[in-house]
Design a protein around this motif. Structure first.
Motif, PDB file in Angstrom:
ATOM      1  N   UNK A 171       6.531  -1.631   3.661  1.00 34.61           N
ATOM      2  CA  UNK A 171       6.476  -1.282   2.130  1.00 34.61           C
ATOM      3  C   UNK A 171       6.745   0.055   2.008  1.00 34.61           C
ATOM      4  N   UNK A 172       8.000   0.214   1.611  1.00 41.13           N
ATOM      5  CA  UNK A 172       8.641   1.558   1.637  1.00 41.13           C
ATOM      6  C   UNK A 172       8.079   2.508   1.025  1.00 41.13           C
ATOM      7  N   UNK A 173       8.098   3.723   0.990  1.00 42.61           N
ATOM      8  CA  UNK A 173       7.776   4.989  -0.030  1.00 42.61           C
ATOM      9  C   UNK A 173       8.342   5.874  -0.168  1.00 42.61           C
ATOM     10  N   UNK A 174       8.705   6.510  -1.113  1.00 33.75           N
ATOM     11  CA  UNK A 174       9.528   7.740  -1.294  1.00 33.75           C
ATOM     12  C   UNK A 174       9.133   9.053  -0.823  1.00 33.75           C
ATOM     13  N   UNK A 175       9.675  10.072  -1.011  1.00 32.65           N
ATOM     14  CA  UNK A 175       9.299  11.376  -0.440  1.00 32.65           C
ATOM     15  C   UNK A 175       7.739  11.870  -1.180  1.00 32.65           C
ATOM     16  N   UNK A 176       7.395  11.251  -2.143  1.00 35.62           N
ATOM     17  CA  UNK A 176       6.142  11.635  -2.887  1.00 35.62           C
ATOM     18  C   UNK A 176       5.248  10.575  -2.651  1.00 35.62           C
ATOM     19  N   UNK A 177       5.366   9.578  -1.564  1.00 33.58           N
ATOM     20  CA  UNK A 177       4.387   8.764  -1.230  1.00 33.58           C
ATOM     21  C   UNK A 177       4.277   7.545  -2.022  1.00 33.58           C
ATOM     22  N   UNK A 178       5.308   7.380  -3.174  1.00 37.48           N
ATOM     23  CA  UNK A 178       5.252   6.186  -4.026  1.00 37.48           C
ATOM     24  C   UNK A 178       6.048   5.215  -3.662  1.00 37.48           C
ATOM     25  N   UNK A 179       5.051   3.908  -3.649  1.00 41.31           N
ATOM     26  CA  UNK A 179       5.910   2.597  -3.281  1.00 41.31           C
ATOM     27  C   UNK A 179       7.226   2.219  -4.032  1.00 41.31           C
ATOM     28  N   UNK A 180       8.308   2.058  -3.483  1.00 43.37           N
ATOM     29  CA  UNK A 180       9.599   1.841  -4.030  1.00 43.37           C
ATOM     30  C   UNK A 180      10.100   0.481  -3.651  1.00 43.37           C
ATOM     31  N   UNK A 181       9.789  -0.063  -2.579  1.00 46.22           N
ATOM     32  CA  UNK A 181      10.310  -1.364  -2.408  1.00 46.22           C
ATOM     33  C   UNK A 181       9.885  -2.219  -1.153  1.00 46.22           C
ATOM     34  N   UNK A 182       9.840  -3.451  -1.152  1.00 51.85           N
ATOM     35  CA  UNK A 182       9.309  -4.114   0.384  1.00 51.85           C
ATOM     36  C   UNK A 182      10.661  -4.401   1.006  1.00 51.85           C
ATOM     37  N   UNK A 183      10.320  -4.525   2.319  1.00 52.75           N
ATOM     38  CA  UNK A 183      11.423  -4.699   3.361  1.00 52.75           C
ATOM     39  C   UNK A 183      11.043  -5.387   4.530  1.00 52.75           C
ATOM     40  N   UNK A 224       7.972  -2.852  16.439  1.00 47.61           N
ATOM     41  CA  UNK A 224       8.896  -3.179  15.401  1.00 47.61           C
ATOM     42  C   UNK A 224       9.452  -1.677  14.864  1.00 47.61           C
ATOM     43  N   UNK A 225      10.634  -1.729  14.455  1.00 48.02           N
ATOM     44  CA  UNK A 225      11.446  -0.445  13.999  1.00 48.02           C
ATOM     45  C   UNK A 225      11.117  -0.279  12.584  1.00 48.02           C
ATOM     46  N   UNK A 226       9.926   0.237  12.350  1.00 49.13           N
ATOM     47  CA  UNK A 226       9.348   0.551  10.944  1.00 49.13           C
ATOM     48  C   UNK A 226       9.925   1.774  10.587  1.00 49.13           C
ATOM     49  N   UNK A 227      10.482   1.782   9.368  1.00 51.40           N
ATOM     50  CA  UNK A 227      11.147   2.924   8.679  1.00 51.40           C
ATOM     51  C   UNK A 227      10.261   3.968   8.514  1.00 51.40           C
ATOM     52  N   UNK A 228      10.761   5.167   8.476  1.00 49.77           N
ATOM     53  CA  UNK A 228       9.877   6.443   8.072  1.00 49.77           C
ATOM     54  C   UNK A 228       9.423   6.290   6.582  1.00 49.77           C
ATOM     55  N   UNK A 229       7.862   6.483   6.432  1.00 49.95           N
ATOM     56  CA  UNK A 229       7.488   6.348   5.086  1.00 49.95           C
ATOM     57  C   UNK A 229       6.920   4.850   4.871  1.00 49.95           C
ATOM     58  N   UNK A 230       7.153   4.096   5.643  1.00 46.11           N
ATOM     59  CA  UNK A 230       7.157   2.678   5.264  1.00 46.11           C
ATOM     60  C   UNK A 230       5.619   2.121   5.680  1.00 46.11           C
ATOM     61  N   UNK A 231       4.914   1.416   4.953  1.00 42.58           N
ATOM     62  CA  UNK A 231       3.394   1.168   5.142  1.00 42.58           C
ATOM     63  C   UNK A 231       3.158  -0.221   5.477  1.00 42.58           C
ATOM     64  N   UNK A 232       2.373  -0.622   6.496  1.00 41.84           N
ATOM     65  CA  UNK A 232       2.087  -2.060   6.740  1.00 41.84           C
ATOM     66  C   UNK A 232       1.266  -3.003   5.870  1.00 41.84           C
ATOM     67  N   UNK A 233       0.601  -2.234   4.873  1.00 39.81           N
ATOM     68  CA  UNK A 233      -0.306  -2.892   4.008  1.00 39.81           C
ATOM     69  C   UNK A 233       0.475  -2.826   2.876  1.00 39.81           C
ATOM     70  N   UNK A 234       0.372  -3.976   2.072  1.00 38.09           N
ATOM     71  CA  UNK A 234       0.797  -4.278   0.656  1.00 38.09           C
ATOM     72  C   UNK A 234       0.225  -3.342  -0.306  1.00 38.09           C
ATOM     73  N   UNK A 235       1.105  -2.863  -1.226  1.00 39.43           N
ATOM     74  CA  UNK A 235       0.243  -2.109  -2.419  1.00 39.43           C
ATOM     75  C   UNK A 235      -0.222  -3.061  -3.206  1.00 39.43           C
ATOM     76  N   UNK A 236      -1.203  -2.495  -4.034  1.00 37.81           N
ATOM     77  CA  UNK A 236      -1.620  -3.498  -5.120  1.00 37.81           C
ATOM     78  C   UNK A 236      -0.782  -3.760  -6.433  1.00 37.81           C
ATOM     79  N   UNK A 237      -1.189  -4.677  -7.032  1.00 35.33           N
ATOM     80  CA  UNK A 237      -0.203  -5.091  -8.143  1.00 35.33           C
ATOM     81  C   UNK A 237      -0.399  -3.830  -9.401  1.00 35.33           C
ATOM     82  N   UNK A 238       0.691  -3.516  -9.851  1.00 32.60           N
ATOM     83  CA  UNK A 238       0.891  -2.236 -10.675  1.00 32.60           C
ATOM     84  C   UNK A 238       1.057  -2.820 -12.114  1.00 32.60           C
ATOM     85  N   UNK A 239       0.023  -2.471 -13.049  1.00 32.24           N
ATOM     86  CA  UNK A 239       0.069  -2.546 -14.301  1.00 32.24           C
ATOM     87  C   UNK A 239       1.127  -1.722 -15.026  1.00 32.24           C
TER      88      UNK A 239
END
Length: 117
Positions: A7-19, A31-46
């Protein structure tokens, strides 16, 4: 080739997209995990919220990234992530989270031009 969800984040650590992250051929199980990507899925965003990564956890913050803001001291339009000096201190706002007191979303009235005599 094995893949895992990231789960990729931007420079501000905001979720941007799944990959997908690919397993390294020369290092099985790694695994080749991109910089800033997280292994845990973000919560649903209202609506009006964004997911902010804090370590491997997520919190929901206010999303003001589509709102125009103006400096309260000068009335100038503010561009997100731009460092400025307010009351002698350097400040910056990303458009996420609580809006700082030095910004407003109320567009200032244009200055009146004196009539020519």
């Amino acid at each position: 080739m094995n893949q895992i969800d990231v789960y990729q984040t931007d420079a501000n650590s905001i979720f941007t997209f799944a990959a997908k992250a690919n397993e390294l051929a020369q290092s099985p199980g790694t695994f080749n995990i991109p910089y800033g990507a997280k292994l845990t899925a973000p919560p649903a965003r209202p609506a009006g919220k964004a997911a902010l990564a804090v370590g491997e956890s997520w919190i929901l913050v206010d999303d003001h990234s589509a709102t125009a803001f103006y400096r309260t001291d000068t009335g100038d339009k503010y561009e997100f992530n731009t460092a400025i000096i307010v009351d002698g201190s350097a400040v910056i706002y990303s458009g996420y989270g609580e809006v700082p007191a030095w910004l407003t979303d109320v567009e200032p009235e244009p200055a009146e031009v004196p009539a020519a005599e």
